[in-house]
Structure formats: C-alpha cells, structure tokens
Design an enzyme around this catalytic site. Structure first.
Site, PDB file in Angstrom:
ATOM      1  N   HIS A 162       0.858  -1.195   0.000  1.00 22.92           N
ATOM      2  CA  HIS A 162       0.000   0.000   0.000  1.00 22.92           C
ATOM      3  C   HIS A 162       0.882   1.229   0.000  1.00 22.92           C
ATOM      4  O   HIS A 162       1.937   1.230   0.634  1.00 22.92           O
ATOM      5  CB  HIS A 162      -0.900  -0.006   1.249  1.00 22.92           C
ATOM      6  CG  HIS A 162      -2.064   0.908   1.127  1.00 22.92           C
ATOM      7  ND1 HIS A 162      -1.977   2.243   1.416  1.00 22.92           N
ATOM      8  CD2 HIS A 162      -3.317   0.682   0.699  1.00 22.92           C
ATOM      9  CE1 HIS A 162      -3.152   2.800   1.184  1.00 22.92           C
ATOM     10  NE2 HIS A 162      -3.984   1.893   0.746  1.00 22.92           N
ATOM     11  N   ASP A 173      -8.005  -5.471   0.326  1.00 22.69           N
ATOM     12  CA  ASP A 173      -8.522  -6.313  -0.754  1.00 22.69           C
ATOM     13  C   ASP A 173      -8.063  -7.755  -0.673  1.00 22.69           C
ATOM     14  O   ASP A 173      -8.499  -8.588  -1.464  1.00 22.69           O
ATOM     15  CB  ASP A 173      -8.118  -5.723  -2.109  1.00 22.69           C
ATOM     16  CG  ASP A 173      -8.921  -4.490  -2.399  1.00 22.69           C
ATOM     17  OD1 ASP A 173     -10.083  -4.450  -1.956  1.00 22.69           O
ATOM     18  OD2 ASP A 173      -8.399  -3.564  -3.030  1.00 22.69           O
TER      19      ASP A 173
HETATM   20  N1  ACO Z   1       4.323  -7.612  -4.644  1.00 23.78           N
HETATM   21  C1  ACO Z   1       5.668  -7.594  -4.807  1.00 23.78           C
HETATM   22  N2  ACO Z   1       6.421  -6.488  -4.690  1.00 23.78           N
HETATM   23  C2  ACO Z   1       5.774  -5.333  -4.398  1.00 23.78           C
HETATM   24  C3  ACO Z   1       4.381  -5.277  -4.218  1.00 23.78           C
HETATM   25  C4  ACO Z   1       3.654  -6.475  -4.345  1.00 23.78           C
HETATM   26  N3  ACO Z   1       2.329  -6.480  -4.180  1.00 23.78           N
HETATM   27  N4  ACO Z   1       4.030  -4.003  -3.950  1.00 23.78           N
HETATM   28  C5  ACO Z   1       5.159  -3.282  -3.961  1.00 23.78           C
HETATM   29  N5  ACO Z   1       6.224  -4.079  -4.233  1.00 23.78           N
HETATM   30  C6  ACO Z   1       7.637  -3.670  -4.282  1.00 23.78           C
HETATM   31  C7  ACO Z   1       7.953  -2.971  -5.581  1.00 23.78           C
HETATM   32  O1  ACO Z   1       8.433  -3.848  -6.573  1.00 23.78           O
HETATM   33  C8  ACO Z   1       8.993  -1.973  -5.144  1.00 23.78           C
HETATM   34  O2  ACO Z   1      10.237  -2.644  -5.068  1.00 23.78           O
HETATM   35  P1  ACO Z   1      11.616  -1.853  -5.388  1.00 23.78           P
HETATM   36  O3  ACO Z   1      11.725  -0.767  -4.365  1.00 23.78           O
HETATM   37  O4  ACO Z   1      12.647  -2.912  -5.262  1.00 23.78           O
HETATM   38  O5  ACO Z   1      11.457  -1.322  -6.790  1.00 23.78           O
HETATM   39  C9  ACO Z   1       8.595  -1.596  -3.720  1.00 23.78           C
HETATM   40  O6  ACO Z   1       7.835  -2.722  -3.236  1.00 23.78           O
HETATM   41  C10 ACO Z   1       7.747  -0.331  -3.644  1.00 23.78           C
HETATM   42  O7  ACO Z   1       6.672  -0.453  -4.557  1.00 23.78           O
HETATM   43  P2  ACO Z   1       6.018   0.794  -5.295  1.00 23.78           P
HETATM   44  O8  ACO Z   1       5.249   0.292  -6.465  1.00 23.78           O
HETATM   45  O9  ACO Z   1       7.042   1.846  -5.524  1.00 23.78           O
HETATM   46  O10 ACO Z   1       5.048   1.300  -4.155  1.00 23.78           O
HETATM   47  P3  ACO Z   1       3.777   2.196  -4.360  1.00 23.78           P
HETATM   48  O11 ACO Z   1       3.509   2.852  -3.064  1.00 23.78           O
HETATM   49  O12 ACO Z   1       3.935   3.080  -5.556  1.00 23.78           O
HETATM   50  O13 ACO Z   1       2.632   1.118  -4.729  1.00 23.78           O
HETATM   51  C11 ACO Z   1       0.770  -0.331  -4.620  1.00 23.78           C
HETATM   52  C12 ACO Z   1       1.600   0.743  -3.895  1.00 23.78           C
HETATM   53  C13 ACO Z   1       0.348   0.172  -6.009  1.00 23.78           C
HETATM   54  C14 ACO Z   1      -0.501  -0.607  -3.831  1.00 23.78           C
HETATM   55  C15 ACO Z   1       1.629  -1.631  -4.748  1.00 23.78           C
HETATM   56  O14 ACO Z   1       2.000  -2.101  -3.469  1.00 23.78           O
HETATM   57  C16 ACO Z   1       0.923  -2.734  -5.556  1.00 23.78           C
HETATM   58  O15 ACO Z   1       0.978  -2.739  -6.775  1.00 23.78           O
HETATM   59  N6  ACO Z   1       0.224  -3.685  -4.825  1.00 23.78           N
HETATM   60  C17 ACO Z   1      -0.532  -4.712  -5.505  1.00 23.78           C
HETATM   61  C18 ACO Z   1      -1.868  -4.163  -5.934  1.00 23.78           C
HETATM   62  C19 ACO Z   1      -2.824  -3.936  -4.779  1.00 23.78           C
HETATM   63  O16 ACO Z   1      -3.027  -4.821  -3.948  1.00 23.78           O
HETATM   64  N7  ACO Z   1      -3.458  -2.757  -4.781  1.00 23.78           N
HETATM   65  C20 ACO Z   1      -4.464  -2.410  -3.766  1.00 23.78           C
HETATM   66  C21 ACO Z   1      -4.057  -1.200  -3.013  1.00 23.78           C
HETATM   67  S1  ACO Z   1      -5.227  -0.900  -1.721  1.00 23.78           S
HETATM   68  C22 ACO Z   1      -6.542  -0.188  -2.458  1.00 23.78           C
HETATM   69  O17 ACO Z   1      -6.502   0.472  -3.458  1.00 23.78           O
HETATM   70  C23 ACO Z   1      -7.820  -0.432  -1.805  1.00 23.78           C
END
Ligand code: ACO
Length: 431
Positions: free
Chosen positions: A308, A366
């Site tokens: 998140h 979720d």
């Molecule tokens: N699985 C594996 N790795 C992940 C995940 C994941 N679900 N989420 C983040 N990471 C990693 C990224 O690869 C990144 O790694 P790095 O620093 O080595 O490049 C690091 O964690 C940070 O990730 P970002 O994408 O920069 O974080 P951001 O805050 O932009 O993204 C997000 C947040 C979009 C929710 C992300 O965690 C994601 O895509 N999760 C999966 C989708 C999801 O469950 N979304 C629901 C959100 S809650 C809602 O809307 C109700």
C-alpha cells in the site's frame, strides 16, 4: 491545518526563502510552497504525489506506519464493530455521529431516493451483455447528469446536498442493475422495507420467480464491507474526483471519473485481481513459486492484495476483513475453502519473507474481501463495482468539503519539461 507557527528555510543559489510550516492536528508538518514559484521561480517535483498534500481536510486520517485509520477521529475498528454503513456515511458527510432522530431522517432520505429514473433502464440496454459492470457503471453514473439535471448545479448548496443523497442511494441500484444485466436477469427494484445492505443483496440475488430471504449474517458482512471501504483520504480515485470537480464539473461527472480511476488493478481493481491470483495459485504447494515471481525484478508479477502506498504496517481494514471472511465462510459451511487456505498460507509465507518485511508489504483491505464476496455468490467482476458503491460516500464527502475550503482552486500541476526546445517547422518534402 492551523496557521503557520514556524518556518523552514530553503536556500537556492545562495538566496534564502522562508516557507511557512503548517501544523496539522495529526500527522507530519506540511511545508506551504504555494508562493515558491512566484518568489523563487522554481517548481517542486513529486511524481505520484508521495510527499505532497493536495488539500486541507478534516474527514479521514491515516497513520500508515502505525496502521491507524480514523474517520472524523473515530477508529475504523470501532466503526466496523459498533456502527453501520449509513451511520458512517452520515459521519463522513456531516462531521459528527448523528442523534437517533438525525439518523432516522438521513436513512429515510437515502431510502426514498433508491429508485432510478425509469428511462435509465433503456440506457442500460444499450450495453453489450458481456460488458464489465465497471464499464457500465462509469457510463451510467456519468449519464446521471442527463437524468438529474435539477441537482447538477455545483454552486447551489441545496442541489449539492440532493446530488449527494441521490448518489449514495442510487449507486447500489446501479451496481445491482449492471450485474443483473450482465447475467440476463430482469432488474430488481429496490425495497424500502430493507436496510441498505439487505436491499443491495436482494437487488442482486432475488428473481421475480421466487422468494429470496436475506440472511442477516450476510447482510451484516455486506454492510461491513461497505463500511471498510467508505473513505480513505486522498487516494487516486478521491484525488481524481477532487481534480475533476476543481473545474466546476457536475457531481455525477466527477463521481464517474472516480469510478474510472478506481477500476485499475493497482487500486480498486485489486480485489478482483487478488481472487484471480489466489485461484491461479490454486494449491498451497505452489505458493513459493508465486512468492519467487513477486520478488523477481524481471517479472512484472506482484502479489495482489499486498502493499500500500500509505500503510507500511497492517492495513487495519484487512484485520476486520479477515475476521469477517472466517465468519461468513463458517456460516456458509465452507471453512475448508481451498482459496481461503491458499490466502492464509500465502499471507503467512509472505510475512515471514525478508523481501516483504524489508519493503513493509502487508496484506491490504482487498486481500480478504474477494473471498467473502465470492462466498456470498458474487462473480469477480462485481468486486470492484461493490468497492465503487461503498466509496461513493467518501468521494462525495471529499467533493463537498472542497466547496467550503477558501484555498480551493482549479487543480493544475506543473511539470519538469525535458522535451525539445523551440525549433522551426520543416516541410514534409525536406524531412
Ligand atoms: N508484490 C511484490 N512487490 C511489491 C508489491 C507487491 N504487491 N508491492 C510493492 N512491491 C515492491 C515494488 O516492486 C517496489 O520494489 P523496489 O523498491 O525494489 O522497486 C517496492 O515494493 C515499492 O513499490 P512501489 O510500487 O514503488 O510502491 P507504491 O507505493 O507506488 O505502490 C501499490 C503501492 C500500487 C498498492 C503496490 O503495493 C501494488 O501494486 N500492490 C498490488 C496491488 C494492490 O493490492 N493494490 C491495492 C491497493 S489498496 C486499495 O486500493 C484499496
């Protein structure tokens, strides 16, 4: 925010500028950079707004490090346990918990707006039957401005109030209609003798051919899902609603914009994507393979329902959702559900893995909601529409708040331009 009590100094090319520091009632201080460009001739750069407060708000507070979510000061756990969705709607919209008579009046107003204009039935029929219900919802909610033009003037507080009640009341009807249309069943009209969640379940699952009794435990679980998704401060879809509204667009167009943004798998679409992922994993023995893929930099796969932008600790909504999943599956006698087993084991293995610990990736709301919704009988395509109808009150509360903010103006971010500088046009034969 209170007035600036101190200032921060920014030095650019040897020249110093004082930036007011605004103190919130909770959360980190905020540097006020509104005059920065006028005074220093520079912009700030913050893609994804990771360090930018876009507005002044009193509705919802999140402390992502501590896993805290408060609506008007009340913790989400207390609201999910002791309150119910329409009371939370009132709290978000008007700032205080209602008295018994105010709640009765509010519920009455919402209940009496649940039907949609009969002409809208024809509008639905223009969609293909296999359309994703979110596509139908974006279109139908945007089209509400054509059906309810008498509450589309954003400069009239009374019309804003009517539009708010209409959307909270009609979104469940529209979501249920989108579902019924997609499975070829007749639309079911709302029933005013049922509570908000039971009415939604009835519109989705009853058919004219037989009686349908809403199970009170399922209705309570549905209400809890609505409550847990009601608002979440300045997330992508809420910011979209605020930005759309900043131009003076009508309320229905703004909420349609929010629905469109919510649809993405990184946001509200994650509940559908998460259940599909759990099904793809299928059995507990395949979990390590998927965890390895999620950690692999060269593989775009992510664990859906994990991570998140704001929570770097447990999402407090996920804790309540997990409890609800156990209750619902128990009620339905499907506690041996293989998907739930995969979910629980995946959560355990991911939380034990240093990659997820280091990046502070925890299950979000979720992760468990899809399991409950599927157990209730909803297809995966309905998960995001249910999120959208639950979040409508949050979007509307934030949308309404903008009108009382004296600092409110049209949203217009700047950019870091790295394209060509001015050059002369070359005729096609000379290129
Ligand atoms: N699985 C594996 N790795 C992940 C995940 C994941 N679900 N989420 C983040 N990471 C990693 C990224 O690869 C990144 O790694 P790095 O620093 O080595 O490049 C690091 O964690 C940070 O990730 P970002 O994408 O920069 O974080 P951001 O805050 O932009 O993204 C997000 C947040 C979009 C929710 C992300 O965690 C994601 O895509 N999760 C999966 C989708 C999801 O469950 N979304 C629901 C959100 S809650 C809602 O809307 C109700």
């Amino acid at each position: 925010m209170t007035d600036a009590s101190n200032t921060a100094q920014l030095t650019i090319n040897g020249k110093s500028y004082d930036l007011p520091v605004l103190s919130p009632t909770a959360g980190p201080d905020v540097l006020d950079i509104r005059k920065l460009y006028a005074q220093a001739g520079v912009f700030t750069y913050d893609p994804g707004y990771t360090s930018t407060a876009s507005c002044d708000s009193t509705i919802t507070f999140i402390d992502g490090d501590e896993g805290v979510l408060l609506h008007r000061g009340y913790p989400i756990g207390q609201l999910a346990e002791k309150s119910h969705y329409l009371e939370v709607c009132y709290l978000l919209l008007y700032g205080e918990l209602p008295t018994a008579s105010a709640l009765e009046d509010f519920e009455d107003r919402v209940t009496r707006h649940t039907m949609v204009h009969e002409q809208m039935h024809n509008f639905f029929r223009g969609f293909r039957r296999d359309a994703h219900p979110m596509a139908t919802m974006v279109g139908v909610v945007g089209a509400m401005s054509a059906f309810y033009a008498d509450s589309a003037d954003v400069n009239d507080p009374w019309q804003r109030e009517v539009a708010s009640i209409r959307m909270i009341a009609k979104l469940p009807t529209i979501a249920a209609m989108a579902y019924k249309y997609s499975i070829g069943q007749p639309f079911v009209y709302p029933r005013n003798d049922l509570d908000y969640a039971s009415n939604f379940l009835n519109m989705c699952f009853s058919v004219p051919a037989e009686n349908y009794q809403v199970d009170p435990i399922l209705s309570r679980a549905m209400d809890r899902i609505f409550t847990l998704h009601a608002d979440h401060e300045q997330n992508a879809s809420t910011s979209t609603v605020r930005l759309a509204s900043s131009s003076g667009a009508n309320p229905f167009a703004c909420i349609a914009a929010g629905i469109a943004c919510l649809w993405g798998p990184a946001h509200g679409g994650a509940n559908q994507a998460c259940l599909e992922m759990l099904k793809e994993i299928g059995t507990v023995d395949r979990i390590p393979e998927f965890i390895a893929r999620a950690k692999d930099k060269d593989d775009p796969f992510r664990l859906m329902g994990f991570g998140h932008r704001v929570y770097k600790n447990f999402d407090p909504r996920a804790t309540v959702m997990k409890q609800s999943a156990d209750e619902v599956l128990d009620l339905l006698g499907i506690e041996d559900n293989p998907i739930l087993q995969v979910a629980k084991e995946l959560e355990k293995q991911a939380l034990d893995d240093p990659y997820f610990a280091e990046k502070k990736l925890f299950p979000n709301v979720d992760f468990y909601s899809g399991i409950i919704l599927e157990a209730m009988g909803f297809p995966t395509s309905m998960f995001t529409p249910i999120f959208a109808l639950s979040r409508t009150v949050g979007w509307i509360s934030q949308w309404k708040e903008q009108f009382s903010d004296p600092a409110h103006k049209i949203g217009r971010p700047r950019q870091l331009y790295r394209g060509e500088t001015q050059r002369d046009y070359v005729d096609v034969e000379n290129r």
